[in-house]
Structure formats: C-alpha cells, structure tokens
Design an enzyme around this catalytic site. Structure first.
Site, short mmCIF file in Angstrom:
data_model
loop_
_atom_site.label_atom_id
_atom_site.label_comp_id
_atom_site.label_asym_id
_atom_site.label_seq_id
_atom_site.Cartn_x
_atom_site.Cartn_y
_atom_site.Cartn_z
N GLY A 97 0.81 -1.22 0.00
CA GLY A 97 0.00 0.00 0.00
C GLY A 97 0.84 1.27 0.00
N HIS A 104 10.56 6.52 3.00
CA HIS A 104 10.25 7.08 4.32
C HIS A 104 9.93 5.96 5.30
CE1 HIS A 104 6.47 6.63 2.11
NE2 HIS A 104 5.89 6.41 3.28
#
Ligand code: AMP
Length: 117
Positions: A97, A104
C-alpha cells in the site's frame, strides 16, 4: 526512475508545508497528515530514492547508519516514546500500500498498537 512529482519531494523543497519534527543532513521528519494512532511521524530521506531497497543500494554505510540512528533518536528522544514503546515500518510497492514513492519510515506510538497491525 525516481519521479520528482511526488508530495514528499515537494515537502523537502518547501513547495508544500509540513508540521516539522526534526531535520538533519540525511532526513526530515514531520507529522503524518492522516495519523493512524496518537503519534504518527514520517521520517523521509533527503536522497531521491523510491523505497528501502533503493535507499540501501544508493547510500553510503555512514549515511544509512545516520538515517536509522535519526529514526530511533526521534522516536526515543524527540517524541519521548522509549518507555512506552513504538513501531517503525516502511511500505514498499503495491501490496504494502505504498502511497508516496519517496523512501520514508513511519514512527507509530503514543497508545497500544496491538489492534493496528
Ligand atoms: P505510505 O503508504 O507508506 O507511502 O505512506 C504515506 C503516508 O504519507 C500516509 O500515511 C499519508 O497519510 C501521508 N501523507 C500524504 N500526504 C502527506 C502530507 N502532505 N503531509 C504529511 N503526510 C502526508
């Protein structure tokens, strides 16, 4: 290929604002716009890498070490989550997802996460 037309690139370059938590030479940390728990902070790398695999391939060992030390320092010192505990994760690709194609890590905490994942 890294696409500069992504939200985190724009945040890094001051085009889009963020609620900043911490910044150094390798990372910028800010609060997630849609938190999934009480404390939800994103730590984005300053290099133009799409995911963890690219980040470790294209970054020196010293910078990788500094990045991960930065993540733990933000969680434990800046956000004061050492005693209560926290979760760190990164998403790579569609099945995970991953929404933003700029590497990050999520720092999650501030409450029990047992029901979150
Ligand atoms: P990921 O699925 O790992 O790519 O996560 C991307 C995260 O970025 C999601 O948790 C979003 O809520 C968050 N997000 C998207 N746009 C912004 C923004 N402008 N400022 C802060 N967080 C954002």
């Amino acid at each position: 290929m890294y696409d500069k037309n992504n939200v985190f690139y724009k945040i890094l370059h001051g085009v889009i604002p963020c609620k900043k938590v911490f910044e150094n030479d390798v990372a910028l940390a800010f609060y997630d716009l849609n938190p999934v728990c009480k404390v939800h902070v994103l730590v984005i790398c300053k290099k133009e890498c799409r995911n963890l695999e690219e980040f470790v391939k294209e970054t020196s060992a010293d910078e990788i070490k500094l990045y991960f030390k930065t993540v733990t320092s933000i969680a434990e010192k800046t956000l004061n989550l050492k005693k209560s505990g926290y979760r760190v994760l990164t998403n790579t690709g569609d099945d995970a997802g991953q929404e933003i194609q700029h590497f990050h890590m999520h720092i999650l905490g501030g409450e029990s996460l047992k029901s979150v994942l």
